[in-house]
Write an enzyme that holds these catalytic residues in place. Structure first.
Site, PDB file in Angstrom:
ATOM      1  N   ASP A   1       0.788  -1.232   0.085  1.00 51.11           N
ATOM      2  CA  ASP A   1      -0.117   0.023   0.092  1.00 51.11           C
ATOM      3  C   ASP A   1       0.845   1.328  -0.066  1.00 51.11           C
ATOM      4  O   ASP A   1       2.058   1.283   0.348  1.00 51.11           O
ATOM      5  CB  ASP A   1      -1.149  -0.063   1.121  1.00 51.11           C
ATOM      6  CG  ASP A   1      -0.525  -0.311   2.638  1.00 51.11           C
ATOM      7  OD1 ASP A   1       0.547  -1.028   2.486  1.00 51.11           O
ATOM      8  OD2 ASP A   1      -0.697   0.254   3.582  1.00 51.11           O
TER       9      ASP A   1
ATOM     10  N   GLU B   1      -0.804  -2.325   5.136  1.00 54.40           N
ATOM     11  CA  GLU B   1       0.146  -2.176   6.220  1.00 54.40           C
ATOM     12  C   GLU B   1       0.177  -0.931   7.104  1.00 54.40           C
ATOM     13  O   GLU B   1       0.299  -0.934   8.238  1.00 54.40           O
ATOM     14  CB  GLU B   1       1.715  -2.756   5.702  1.00 54.40           C
ATOM     15  CG  GLU B   1       2.708  -2.734   6.980  1.00 54.40           C
ATOM     16  CD  GLU B   1       3.028  -1.194   7.593  1.00 54.40           C
ATOM     17  OE1 GLU B   1       3.408  -1.152   8.940  1.00 54.40           O
ATOM     18  OE2 GLU B   1       3.105  -0.149   6.778  1.00 54.40           O
ATOM     19  N   GLU B   2       0.079   0.203   6.336  1.00 48.62           N
ATOM     20  CA  GLU B   2       0.020   1.513   6.631  1.00 48.62           C
ATOM     21  C   GLU B   2      -1.075   1.739   8.009  1.00 48.62           C
ATOM     22  O   GLU B   2      -1.107   2.353   8.963  1.00 48.62           O
ATOM     23  CB  GLU B   2      -0.188   2.575   5.574  1.00 48.62           C
ATOM     24  CG  GLU B   2       1.135   2.723   4.883  1.00 48.62           C
ATOM     25  CD  GLU B   2       2.352   3.050   5.539  1.00 48.62           C
ATOM     26  OE1 GLU B   2       2.167   3.571   6.694  1.00 48.62           O
ATOM     27  OE2 GLU B   2       3.378   3.243   5.151  1.00 48.62           O
TER      28      GLU B   2
HETATM   29 ZN    ZN Z   1       4.820   3.423   6.381  1.00 52.03          ZN
HETATM   30 ZN    ZN Z   2       6.342   0.953   5.384  1.00 53.18          ZN
END
Ligand code: ZN
Ligand code: ZN
Length: 435
Positions: free
Chosen positions: A76, A143-144
């Protein structure tokens, strides 16, 4: 038998990276990226599983008996308008789930991770005689926002791909000098928790505060009181961060609003401190609301929660030696940038990651390292340990999440591929059969 397929050429790898960089996608919206990854994995003979946890993609390549090794990349981008001025900069825009439209950018280097893992997969598929076991390439969404790994697990990730792995390996590009790899045994990155807290007051006319319960005053007291948690409740040898990143209340001067909202971010490095700080936040907020005579209890919502990133010590020792060997093999390319091969072990970084969820769910070791992607010349004479917080980077080197974040593509990409391949081969080596 597996047919021999070519690894990516250097120009194919660079083209892939540029393409991913030009077209970043926000968390859980990585549709184009996932499609590209799935197509390439299929082309290299992987069995491909798509749509795991939304936009997650997993490629599985079985090559005889042996361990199951999972390599993870996140896909992402971020709602950041790119200001690098690079000719492959993103000019795309996207709308966040909150309805805010902005530029979108690979400001954390997940395009590096994705491109490197695709290339590592292609290389391992092209060298089947060198290993035995099952290679699992996990391309994780989101992930963010701290929920991509959990989304894949909740979508039966391991059942769908024939079982859990025996180890989880991964890397993250950082603004360290090219040639530097940071691998920290034990706690490597902080746990992070983001909370939305709504305080309820009683609204009314600004001229008659006595008829109201003013949430602005209540929120102000909360913000100040929260500052006492780290200074008064966390020990001298422990650490934590409590940041109130947003405080919203009211519309104009002569109206006392009926609510205030706070967004609070917590970083911690042990489970005990995390639990203590979160409990203290609840206690302080509830008590301040009671002290103000709030008409209703405050509401707490977890917006994001990242686990501690905890590397397995034994696995780190073994993989760290392999990473050092790989860097040594690439010494010429590293020195051409002004850098030097180095595997370092910095104290835990204050940033956070959700890769640990995958290893924890499988009950297996995690080895997660940082890959340097910055011009070594910028760091001349600097102590790397002093720049770990990313608050004191040299001029011209932007931290992750900055609109100026710009890893030097080569030899960073080649190094990232070589490290993944080397770390995977070490676990998949033929001599491990029957071990
Ligand atoms: Zn990041
Ligand atoms: Zn990252």
């Amino acid at each position: 038998m597996m047919s021999r397929m070519a690894a990516l050429t250097p120009s194919e790898l660079l083209d892939l990276y540029h393409d991913l960089h030009r077209h970043p996608e926000l968390a859980f919206a990585e549709h184009r990226t996932a499609g590209i990854v799935a197509g390439l994995l299929r082309g290299h003979g992987f069995e491909v599983f798509e749509g795991i946890g939304g936009t997650g993609v997993v490629g599985v390549l079985g090559n005889g008996a042996g361990p199951r090794v999972l390599l993870r990349a996140d896909m992402d981008g971020l709602p950041v308008t790119e200001r690098t001025g690079l000719d492959y900069a993103s000019t795309d825009t996207a709308t966040t789930p909150e309805g805010v439209t902005s530029g979108v950018m690979h400001a954390c280097g997940h395009d590096v991770h994705t491109a490197c893992l695709v290339a590592a997969c292609a290389e391992l598929a092209a060298r089947p005689e060198e290993w035995s076991g099952t290679l699992i390439a996990c391309f994780q969404p989101a992930e963010e926002v701290g929920s991509g790994a959990r989304a894949m697990l909740a979508d039966d990730l391991f059942d769908r791909i024939g079982g859990p792995p025996d180890i989880v390996l991964g890397q993250h590009v950082m603004p360290f000098p090219i040639g530097t790899v940071n691998l920290t045994a034990g706690t490597a990155m902080a746990a992070a928790d983001s909370l939305r807290i709504v305080l309820h007051g009683r609204g009314g006319h600004g001229s008659s505060p006595e008829a109201t319960v003013d949430p602005v005053v209540m929120a102000s007291a909360v913000v100040m009181r929260l500052q006492g948690i780290v200074s008064r409740e966390v020990g001298a040898m422990e650490s934590a961060v409590v940041t109130v990143g947003a405080l919203r209340a009211g519309t104009q001067a002569n109206i006392i609003s009926d609510r205030a909202e706070l967004l609070v971010n917590v970083r911690s490095f042990t489970a005990d401190v995390r639990d203590r700080v979160l409990a203290a936040i609840h206690r302080v907020v509830e008590a301040e609301c009671a002290a103000s005579g709030a008409p209703a209890a405050p509401e707490f919502t977890s917006v994001a929660s990242f686990p501690l990133t905890s590397n397995d010590a034994d696995a780190c020792e073994r993989t760290g030696a392999v990473l050092a060997e790989i860097l040594e093999q690439q010494r010429t390319d590293i020195e051409a940038t002004g850098g030097a091969p180095a595997v370092i072990s910095l104290p835990p970084l204050p940033g956070s990651e959700d890769v640990g969820e995958l290893a924890t769910a499988a009950g297996v070791p995690l080895v997660y390292w940082n890959l340097g992607g910055a011009d070594p010349g910028a760091f001349a004479g600097m102590d790397l340990a002093a720049v770990t917080g990313m608050g004191s980077l040299p001029d011209g080197v932007a931290p992750n999440h900055s609109p100026h974040f710009a890893p030097v593509p080569q030899p960073t990409l080649d190094l990232g591929v070589a490290l993944l391949v080397g770390a995977a081969l070490d676990r998949l080596a033929r001599e491990e059969e029957g071990a």
